[in-house]
Enzyme design. Sequence first.
Site, PDB file in Angstrom:
ATOM      1  N   LYS A 199       0.836  -1.192   0.000  1.00  0.00           N
ATOM      2  CA  LYS A 199       0.000   0.000   0.000  1.00  0.00           C
ATOM      3  C   LYS A 199       0.886   1.263   0.000  1.00  0.00           C
ATOM      4  CE  LYS A 199      -3.519  -2.666  -0.197  1.00  0.00           C
ATOM      5  NZ  LYS A 199      -4.357  -3.216   0.843  1.00  0.00           N
TER       6      LYS A 199
HETATM    7  C1  LIG Z   1      -5.342  -4.197   1.392  1.00  0.00           C
HETATM    8  C2  LIG Z   1      -6.815  -4.081   1.412  1.00  0.00           C
HETATM    9  C3  LIG Z   1      -7.585  -4.467   2.525  1.00  0.00           C
HETATM   10  C4  LIG Z   1      -7.032  -5.206   3.709  1.00  0.00           C
HETATM   11  O1  LIG Z   1      -5.950  -4.645   4.311  1.00  0.00           O
HETATM   12  P1  LIG Z   1      -4.974  -5.545   5.212  1.00  0.00           P
HETATM   13  O2  LIG Z   1      -4.087  -4.538   5.853  1.00  0.00           O
HETATM   14  O3  LIG Z   1      -4.255  -6.466   4.296  1.00  0.00           O
HETATM   15  O4  LIG Z   1      -5.813  -6.266   6.204  1.00  0.00           O
HETATM   16  C5  LIG Z   1      -8.948  -4.209   2.492  1.00  0.00           C
HETATM   17  N1  LIG Z   1      -9.534  -3.651   1.425  1.00  0.00           N
HETATM   18  C6  LIG Z   1      -8.829  -3.304   0.325  1.00  0.00           C
HETATM   19  C7  LIG Z   1      -9.544  -2.677  -0.822  1.00  0.00           C
HETATM   20  C8  LIG Z   1      -7.454  -3.532   0.279  1.00  0.00           C
HETATM   21  O5  LIG Z   1      -6.769  -3.219  -0.819  1.00  0.00           O
END
Ligand SMILES: *Cc1c(COP(=O)(O)O)cnc(C)c1O
Length: 399
Positions: A199
Amino acid sequence: MTGKRSDLALQGGTPVRRTLLPYGRQSINEEDIQAVADVLRSDWLTTGPAVAEFEESFAQLTGAGEAVAVSSGTAALHAAIHALGIGPGDEVIVPAMTFAATANCVVYEGGTPVFADVDPDTLLIHPDSARRSITPRTRALIAVDYAGQPCDYDELYGIAAEHGLPIVDDACHALGGAYRGRPVGSLADLNTFSLHPVKHITSGEGGVITTDNPDFAACMRIFRNHGLSSDHRQREERGSWVYEMVDLGYNYRLTDFQCALGRSQLARLGDFIARRREIARRYDDALKELPGIIPLRTGPGVAHAYHLYVIRIDPERFGADRATVYRALRAEGIGVNVHYIPVHLHPYYRDRFGTGPGMCPVAEDAYGRILSLPMYPGMTDGDVEDVIRAVTKVARAFS
Ligand SMILES: *Cc1c(COP(=O)(O)O)cnc(C)c1O
């Protein structure tokens, strides 16, 4: 460049890259490392001062009243759904084109996700489909800023307000983006972020919820700490061992060293986003010449955060289907990916909620065409050119 199929790495030709370029990865510098090391030498590894410092910086940057740090983006979604008081019998509208966690958080609290279809050109929740999904049991709508493009919140709030529904922005793709001049994080009642390494910024694992509602924030701070009315540090300061469990919560805390990393990364967000946009512009320019590759549309008034750069393959014009293009690019050393299998097609949802093919035809059709190209700020110009060379090579070979 020649257009022979036998030149493809898939057919035994020389690959564009010898090592696989991932679709996303973290950028950690010496300051990030120093920030973590400083906390490791301090008195607090968890539930210490770095948590509030990170939360303050995050709220400031997103223009939100409060930010609550938790252990993952999934925990952030769970806490948001809990703050809204969603429970058994309640329905929450979720777009089909997203990561499973967007829907799972509703199920954690006993609610029912109702899948809405997406716009074919943006893959964002389609307002008409959202409207059609509303029933007397609907309690909230989750919007996903797919790929990093904020949804049309003016339009979504127009629909939600008619029914008194709150909106959760699953903004896990969109930190650093904006809609009509307002930063992502201040667009919905609750806004959730992930700090996973792929991210925009990372704390290893981690998540954040932003909100202007202090009651929601207080509820989520209790929720992340077993449902206790005070945390370890607050009790330490009071010299008291007494705590009360006032809600059923979880251990969704984020450690101090993770918060220190998150805060150090947050200071670099502007540079990260600028680089992501630069890469997107280079892809836009290079790929528009190639037949059968259709980029997603960016709406007016949107500042895109480009977590993903998604293209759609038109198999007739490209001369190959997505599955083949995926394998061909992987063979060239380009770590393309697919985001996402529509959630309503997963066996769990089919078995438990009776969902399946035909429910969200636009998302299902898009799923057969989409491909995410590598996109992260640490990509060198050479990496970007490798991606373009590989896509061009594959396109020429099949056309
Ligand atoms: C990455 C992501 C999540 C979950 O995040 P984590 O930190 O991996 O639990 C939820 N929704 C979307 C759209 C994502 O891209």
